[in-house]
Design a protein around this motif. Sequence first.
Motif, PDB file in Angstrom:
ATOM      1  N   THR A  33       0.821  -1.202   0.000  1.00  0.00           N
ATOM      2  CA  THR A  33       0.000   0.000   0.000  1.00  0.00           C
ATOM      3  C   THR A  33       0.858   1.256   0.000  1.00  0.00           C
ATOM      4  OG1 THR A  33      -1.716  -1.191   1.203  1.00  0.00           O
ATOM      5  CG2 THR A  33      -1.846   1.208   1.221  1.00  0.00           C
ATOM      6  N   LEU A  34       1.907   1.262   0.812  1.00  0.00           N
ATOM      7  CA  LEU A  34       2.802   2.415   0.866  1.00  0.00           C
ATOM      8  C   LEU A  34       3.511   2.623  -0.470  1.00  0.00           C
ATOM      9  CD1 LEU A  34       4.082   4.626   2.626  1.00  0.00           C
ATOM     10  CD2 LEU A  34       5.835   2.966   3.243  1.00  0.00           C
ATOM     11  N   ALA A  35       4.013   1.566  -1.046  1.00  0.00           N
ATOM     12  CA  ALA A  35       4.711   1.675  -2.331  1.00  0.00           C
ATOM     13  C   ALA A  35       3.765   2.123  -3.446  1.00  0.00           C
ATOM     14  CB  ALA A  35       5.350   0.345  -2.690  1.00  0.00           C
ATOM     15  N   THR A  36       2.550   1.603  -3.447  1.00  0.00           N
ATOM     16  CA  THR A  36       1.572   2.002  -4.458  1.00  0.00           C
ATOM     17  C   THR A  36       1.211   3.475  -4.325  1.00  0.00           C
ATOM     18  OG1 THR A  36       0.692  -0.242  -4.538  1.00  0.00           O
ATOM     19  CG2 THR A  36      -0.722   1.519  -5.379  1.00  0.00           C
ATOM     20  N   ALA A  37       1.054   3.947  -3.096  1.00  0.00           N
ATOM     21  CA  ALA A  37       0.735   5.361  -2.886  1.00  0.00           C
ATOM     22  C   ALA A  37       1.874   6.266  -3.349  1.00  0.00           C
ATOM     23  CB  ALA A  37       0.432   5.608  -1.409  1.00  0.00           C
ATOM     24  N   ILE A  38       3.099   5.863  -3.089  1.00  0.00           N
ATOM     25  CA  ILE A  38       4.254   6.667  -3.511  1.00  0.00           C
ATOM     26  C   ILE A  38       4.345   6.716  -5.035  1.00  0.00           C
ATOM     27  CG2 ILE A  38       6.769   6.747  -3.540  1.00  0.00           C
ATOM     28  CD1 ILE A  38       6.669   5.691  -0.635  1.00  0.00           C
ATOM     29  N   VAL A  39       4.222   5.570  -5.676  1.00  0.00           N
ATOM     30  CA  VAL A  39       4.343   5.525  -7.132  1.00  0.00           C
ATOM     31  C   VAL A  39       3.193   6.286  -7.795  1.00  0.00           C
ATOM     32  CG1 VAL A  39       4.348   3.988  -9.137  1.00  0.00           C
ATOM     33  CG2 VAL A  39       5.672   3.407  -7.127  1.00  0.00           C
ATOM     34  N   ALA A  40       1.989   6.174  -7.274  1.00  0.00           N
ATOM     35  CA  ALA A  40       0.860   6.915  -7.837  1.00  0.00           C
ATOM     36  C   ALA A  40       1.036   8.416  -7.630  1.00  0.00           C
ATOM     37  CB  ALA A  40      -0.446   6.448  -7.203  1.00  0.00           C
ATOM     38  N   SER A  41       1.572   8.830  -6.502  1.00  0.00           N
ATOM     39  CA  SER A  41       1.817  10.249  -6.252  1.00  0.00           C
ATOM     40  C   SER A  41       2.865  10.812  -7.203  1.00  0.00           C
ATOM     41  CB  SER A  41       2.277  10.471  -4.811  1.00  0.00           C
ATOM     42  OG  SER A  41       1.293  10.067  -3.912  1.00  0.00           O
ATOM     43  N   VAL A  42       3.939  10.060  -7.390  1.00  0.00           N
ATOM     44  CA  VAL A  42       4.981  10.497  -8.336  1.00  0.00           C
ATOM     45  C   VAL A  42       4.406  10.554  -9.751  1.00  0.00           C
ATOM     46  CG1 VAL A  42       7.171   9.841  -9.394  1.00  0.00           C
ATOM     47  CG2 VAL A  42       6.905   9.732  -6.921  1.00  0.00           C
ATOM     48  N   GLY A  43       3.607   9.582 -10.112  1.00  0.00           N
ATOM     49  CA  GLY A  43       2.964   9.595 -11.422  1.00  0.00           C
ATOM     50  C   GLY A  43       2.043  10.777 -11.611  1.00  0.00           C
ATOM     51  N   ALA A  44       1.314  11.134 -10.562  1.00  0.00           N
ATOM     52  CA  ALA A  44       0.421  12.292 -10.657  1.00  0.00           C
ATOM     53  C   ALA A  44       1.211  13.585 -10.790  1.00  0.00           C
ATOM     54  CB  ALA A  44      -0.481  12.348  -9.432  1.00  0.00           C
ATOM     55  N   LEU A  45       2.299  13.711 -10.047  1.00  0.00           N
ATOM     56  CA  LEU A  45       3.104  14.928 -10.118  1.00  0.00           C
ATOM     57  C   LEU A  45       3.862  15.028 -11.439  1.00  0.00           C
ATOM     58  CD1 LEU A  45       4.522  14.998  -6.493  1.00  0.00           C
ATOM     59  CD2 LEU A  45       2.732  16.441  -7.450  1.00  0.00           C
ATOM     60  N   MET A  46       4.458  13.946 -11.868  1.00  0.00           N
ATOM     61  CA  MET A  46       5.234  13.966 -13.108  1.00  0.00           C
ATOM     62  C   MET A  46       4.331  13.912 -14.342  1.00  0.00           C
ATOM     63  SD  MET A  46       8.261  14.354 -12.107  1.00  0.00           S
ATOM     64  CE  MET A  46       9.142  14.102 -13.617  1.00  0.00           C
ATOM     65  N   GLY A  47       3.161  13.329 -14.195  1.00  0.00           N
ATOM     66  CA  GLY A  47       2.243  13.232 -15.321  1.00  0.00           C
ATOM     67  C   GLY A  47       1.757  14.576 -15.799  1.00  0.00           C
ATOM     68  N   LYS A  48       1.635  15.533 -14.905  1.00  0.00           N
ATOM     69  CA  LYS A  48       1.213  16.877 -15.305  1.00  0.00           C
ATOM     70  C   LYS A  48       2.195  17.480 -16.299  1.00  0.00           C
ATOM     71  CE  LYS A  48      -1.136  18.042 -11.029  1.00  0.00           C
ATOM     72  NZ  LYS A  48      -1.161  18.934  -9.868  1.00  0.00           N
ATOM     73  N   ARG A  49       3.456  17.262 -16.078  1.00  0.00           N
ATOM     74  CA  ARG A  49       4.483  17.822 -16.977  1.00  0.00           C
ATOM     75  C   ARG A  49       4.690  16.951 -18.214  1.00  0.00           C
ATOM     76  NH1 ARG A  49       8.965  19.953 -12.658  1.00  0.00           N
ATOM     77  NH2 ARG A  49       7.531  21.334 -11.578  1.00  0.00           N
ATOM     78  N   ALA A  50       4.748  15.648 -18.011  1.00  0.00           N
ATOM     79  CA  ALA A  50       5.068  14.756 -19.122  1.00  0.00           C
ATOM     80  C   ALA A  50       3.907  14.619 -20.108  1.00  0.00           C
ATOM     81  CB  ALA A  50       5.461  13.380 -18.585  1.00  0.00           C
ATOM     82  N   LEU A  51       2.681  14.686 -19.622  1.00  0.00           N
ATOM     83  CA  LEU A  51       1.515  14.479 -20.484  1.00  0.00           C
ATOM     84  C   LEU A  51       0.873  15.782 -20.944  1.00  0.00           C
ATOM     85  CD1 LEU A  51      -0.091  11.546 -18.470  1.00  0.00           C
ATOM     86  CD2 LEU A  51       1.300  11.395 -20.534  1.00  0.00           C
ATOM     87  N   ARG A  52       1.540  16.880 -20.717  1.00  0.00           N
ATOM     88  CA  ARG A  52       0.982  18.177 -21.078  1.00  0.00           C
ATOM     89  C   ARG A  52       0.800  18.321 -22.586  1.00  0.00           C
ATOM     90  NH1 ARG A  52       4.441  22.972 -19.054  1.00  0.00           N
ATOM     91  NH2 ARG A  52       3.958  21.880 -17.135  1.00  0.00           N
ATOM     92  N   TYR A  53       1.688  17.741 -23.354  1.00  0.00           N
ATOM     93  CA  TYR A  53       1.666  17.941 -24.808  1.00  0.00           C
ATOM     94  C   TYR A  53       0.792  16.942 -25.458  1.00  0.00           C
ATOM     95  CZ  TYR A  53       5.455  21.011 -23.669  1.00  0.00           C
ATOM     96  OH  TYR A  53       6.201  22.003 -23.112  1.00  0.00           O
TER      97      TYR A  53
END
Length: 53
Positions: A33-53
């Motif tokens: 659960t902890l690892a999934t929450a961390i990876v999903a949080s990083v994905g949400a933060l990085m996804g804003k920049r990476a998926l912008r285009y």
Amino acid sequence: GAVAGLLCAGLAATVYASHCTDDSPLFVATWYTLATAIVASVGALMGKRALRY
């Protein structure tokens, strides 16, 4: 981004669980659960920049 992080965490947990001998419920509930929450949080933060285009 968060969905991509959840997908990656699910795939990683599946691969890890198939090779790991420690399958106690407390271990799984805590660390997966902890690892999934961390990876999903990083994905949400990085996804804003990476998926912008």
